[in-house]
Design a protein around this motif. Sequence first.
Motif, short mmCIF file in Angstrom:
data_model
loop_
_atom_site.label_atom_id
_atom_site.label_comp_id
_atom_site.label_asym_id
_atom_site.label_seq_id
_atom_site.Cartn_x
_atom_site.Cartn_y
_atom_site.Cartn_z
N UNK A 109 4.95 12.03 -0.59
CA UNK A 109 6.11 11.13 -1.66
C UNK A 109 7.03 10.59 -0.81
N UNK A 110 7.62 11.52 0.05
CA UNK A 110 8.70 11.19 0.86
C UNK A 110 8.32 10.17 1.90
N UNK A 111 7.21 10.36 2.78
CA UNK A 111 6.80 9.25 3.76
C UNK A 111 6.34 7.99 3.20
N UNK A 112 5.89 7.86 1.83
CA UNK A 112 5.52 6.88 1.09
C UNK A 112 6.73 5.94 0.70
N UNK A 113 7.93 6.69 0.58
CA UNK A 113 8.92 5.72 -0.10
C UNK A 113 9.77 5.15 0.97
N UNK A 138 0.82 -1.04 0.03
CA UNK A 138 -0.03 0.09 0.01
C UNK A 138 0.82 1.30 0.10
N UNK A 139 2.05 1.38 0.64
CA UNK A 139 2.87 2.28 0.72
C UNK A 139 3.47 2.49 -0.46
N UNK A 140 3.87 1.66 -1.04
CA UNK A 140 4.36 1.58 -2.70
C UNK A 140 3.41 2.11 -3.44
N UNK A 141 2.25 1.85 -3.62
CA UNK A 141 1.47 2.31 -4.47
C UNK A 141 1.14 3.91 -4.15
N UNK A 142 0.91 4.18 -2.80
CA UNK A 142 0.77 5.72 -2.41
C UNK A 142 1.93 6.49 -3.07
N UNK A 198 -5.76 4.24 9.47
CA UNK A 198 -4.85 4.77 10.53
C UNK A 198 -3.39 4.62 9.53
N UNK A 199 -3.46 3.97 8.55
CA UNK A 199 -2.48 3.94 7.54
C UNK A 199 -2.29 5.29 6.97
N UNK A 200 -3.26 6.09 6.89
CA UNK A 200 -3.08 7.41 6.21
C UNK A 200 -2.42 8.20 7.26
N UNK A 201 -2.82 8.10 8.54
CA UNK A 201 -2.29 9.08 9.49
C UNK A 201 -0.81 8.49 9.57
N UNK A 202 -0.48 7.38 9.49
CA UNK A 202 1.23 7.11 9.52
C UNK A 202 1.87 7.77 8.38
N UNK A 203 1.13 7.86 7.36
CA UNK A 203 1.77 8.70 6.37
C UNK A 203 1.78 10.09 6.49
N UNK A 204 1.44 10.67 7.46
CA UNK A 204 1.30 12.15 7.89
C UNK A 204 -0.30 12.73 7.25
N UNK A 205 -1.13 11.76 6.84
CA UNK A 205 -2.60 12.55 6.50
C UNK A 205 -3.01 13.14 7.82
#
Length: 176
Positions: free
Chosen positions: A172-176, A105-109, A136-143
């Motif tokens: 982008x940075x958080x998802x990589x 999911x992180x890679x797709x985002x 909460x996945x989105x919160x871990x990515x800074x949403x």
Amino acid sequence: MDMITIRVARPADLEAVGRVHVDVWRHAYQGVVPPSFLDRMDPAVSAERFRKRLSDPKQAFWVALAGEDVVGFASGGPNRLEDFDADAEIYTLYVSPLWQGRGIGRRLVGQLADWFIQQGHQSVAVVAFRDNPWRRFYERLGGIVVGEKTFEIDGVALPEVVYRWPDVEDLRVRAK
């Protein structure tokens, strides 16, 4: 991690995309979405619903593959949320239940964020059911939660939350 390839979705992927979509909804949304709706979900109908995204140049549609098998997908494009300020929107993000927790999911985002940046988008939003166990996945990515809305399924008003990233580059940075 197993070898996962991310690429642009193709028409031949749609049958598998439909299966992943239905599998994820039935797995993640038990007790959230009315069972009557989950029972009626049909992979072929889901696949057809996603077909138009393949030909729309304003939308991105990516699949995650384990070998030749589609195990996840994501799509996005211009923001459709009239009441929420963002340039772009993540429309879908689904990873097969058997493949969750492996960074797909992180890679797709991350792939969507790259595309949003290429399109000149500055900010991104996504909507998730409030009771979605995976939101909460989105919160871990800074949403950041910027509001709420409702979505009706089978006569039941389901609360949703809207997440926003004011800077696509940060996502982008958080998802990589």
